[in-house]
Design a protein around this motif. Structure first.
Motif, PDB file in Angstrom:
ATOM      1  N   UNK A  59       0.771  -1.240   0.000  1.00 22.79           N
ATOM      2  CA  UNK A  59       0.000   0.000   0.000  1.00 22.79           C
ATOM      3  C   UNK A  59       0.803   1.292   0.000  1.00 22.79           C
ATOM      4  N   UNK A  60       2.120   1.204   0.202  1.00 20.51           N
ATOM      5  CA  UNK A  60       2.911   2.432   0.279  1.00 20.51           C
ATOM      6  C   UNK A  60       2.787   3.268  -1.000  1.00 20.51           C
ATOM      7  N   UNK A  61       2.770   2.603  -2.166  1.00 19.37           N
ATOM      8  CA  UNK A  61       2.678   3.346  -3.427  1.00 19.37           C
ATOM      9  C   UNK A  61       1.308   4.026  -3.590  1.00 19.37           C
ATOM     10  N   UNK A  62       0.182   3.304  -3.471  1.00 15.29           N
ATOM     11  CA  UNK A  62      -1.101   4.012  -3.614  1.00 15.29           C
ATOM     12  C   UNK A  62      -1.324   5.079  -2.546  1.00 15.29           C
ATOM     13  N   UNK A  63      -0.847   4.869  -1.313  1.00  9.44           N
ATOM     14  CA  UNK A  63      -1.029   5.912  -0.297  1.00  9.44           C
ATOM     15  C   UNK A  63      -0.139   7.126  -0.600  1.00  9.44           C
ATOM     16  N   UNK A  64       1.050   6.905  -1.167  1.00  5.19           N
ATOM     17  CA  UNK A  64       1.884   8.058  -1.565  1.00  5.19           C
ATOM     18  C   UNK A  64       1.152   8.853  -2.642  1.00  5.19           C
ATOM     19  N   UNK A  65       0.547   8.122  -3.591  1.00  5.12           N
ATOM     20  CA  UNK A  65      -0.222   8.801  -4.655  1.00  5.12           C
ATOM     21  C   UNK A  65      -1.377   9.584  -4.039  1.00  5.12           C
ATOM     22  N   UNK A  66      -2.049   8.982  -3.061  1.00  7.44           N
ATOM     23  CA  UNK A  66      -3.200   9.656  -2.433  1.00  7.44           C
ATOM     24  C   UNK A  66      -2.743  10.930  -1.713  1.00  7.44           C
ATOM     25  N   UNK A  67      -1.563  10.902  -1.105  1.00  4.59           N
ATOM     26  CA  UNK A  67      -1.067  12.104  -0.409  1.00  4.59           C
ATOM     27  C   UNK A  67      -0.800  13.220  -1.417  1.00  4.59           C
ATOM     28  N   UNK A  68      -0.110  12.868  -2.506  1.00  3.59           N
ATOM     29  CA  UNK A  68       0.240  13.878  -3.509  1.00  3.59           C
ATOM     30  C   UNK A  68      -1.027  14.467  -4.130  1.00  3.59           C
TER      31      UNK A  68
END
Ligand code: SAM
Length: 288
Positions: A129-138
């Motif tokens: 989930x680190x990648x989709x959550x990073x996308x969600x933050x940006x």
């Protein structure tokens, strides 16, 4: 008959026949290459399933996992153990800057994606989930500065265990170190147990990401919703070149015209005939 041998005390080795059976199955069903050099890795990762199931050899394990009962239950465990799930928050950070500064403004200009309708982003092979959550933050940062902007993210992976972790959105604090400080404050909650400090993705951010199990080898994965952006980074590197091309072709079919595909830094599409052009390092755009 090839005998199972004890190569070191307590460690069971896999026969050639069993390794060929498992690696052939994994490669044809999930795309992941398992050449001979990976045999030790496969043995050590599957060792604990033998203990859990009370089996004495990998040949017994192979017979079980490919039986009707094994296919419905044990296969999930085998896939969980065979997949390599290494990931990070903000891995390859230049991709996130490019997304914010170039891709999102360009898509808004071209089709109104994000403004007239939510921007649709797919993290294919999303691991924990680190990648989709990073996308969600940006994208949340973008929304905070651009009223009316909205998005949703789909995270998919083949491993059930890793998707359960992604869905929980709880990580050791060290894992969240690459998250820029201001975003940590905004999007993460800290909680300290006696043993360790954990961070949890705040519910508002979590609600922007859906997760589901999806095998990229499926004939036409998730054909319904066309995507504006696909991140499929550090996934096809484990596949044969012909399979890589076949999967990227499928991803292209899921991409809107003018949509963007992000790959990992060592995944080149050089020499493949695809409807994509390079717009930045490992960022491709589907031809308009
Ligand atoms: C190394 S991780 C990459 C995670 C993330 N994209 C990143 O770059 O940090 C690769 C992920 O691809 C998943 N994967 C491998 N084969 C797959 C397949 N056939 N279908 C879907 N996911 C797959 C693995 O389970 C693993 O979680």
């Amino acid at each position: 008959m090839v005998m199972e041998v004890l190569s070191s005390p307590g460690k069971i080795s896999m026969s050639n026949r069993c390794f060929a059976r498992i690696s052939g199955f994994i490669q044809s069903n999930f795309g992941i290459k398992l050449p001979e050099v990976k045999r030790t890795m496969v043995e050590s990762r599957l060792q604990k399933r033998l203990r859990v199931l009370g089996l004495r050899s990998f040949d017994e394990y192979g017979d079980f996992v490919f039986s009707p009962e094994g296919i419905s239950e044990e296969l999930t465990h085998m896939v969980d153990l065979i997949t390599t799930n290494k990931t990070d928050f903000f891995r390859e950070p230049s991709h996130f800057n490019y997304l914010y500064n170039s891709v999102v403004p360009e898509l808004i200009k071209k089709s109104g994606a994000g403004m007239r309708k939510p921007l649709r982003v797919w993290s294919a092979g999303c691991s924990s989930g680190e990648e989709p959550y990073s996308l969600a933050m940006v994208l949340s940062e973008y929304a905070a500065r651009n009223p009316g902007f909205d998005f949703n993210i789909l995270g998919t992976d083949i491993s059930v265990r890793i998707l359960e972790k992604a869905l929980k959105g709880i990580y050791r604090e060290e894992v969240a170190e690459p998250v820029p400080q201001p975003m940590r404050k905004k999007y993460l909650l800290r909680s300290r147990s006696r043993e360790e400090t954990l961070v949890r993705i705040k519910p508002a951010l979590r609600s922007k990401v859906r997760f589901r199990r999806l095998n990229l080898m499926d004939p036409d994965p998730e054909t319904r919703t066309p995507m504006d952006i696909i991140f499929c980074r550090n996934v096809i590197i484990y596949f044969e070149r012909a399979v890589q091309e076949e999967i990227v072709r499928k991803l292209c079919r899921r991409l809107e015209e003018g949509g963007f595909l992000f790959l990992g830094h060592s995944e080149t599409l050089h020499g493949m005939s695809l409807p994509l052009r390079v717009v930045a390092p490992m960022v491709y755009r589907k031809e308009l």
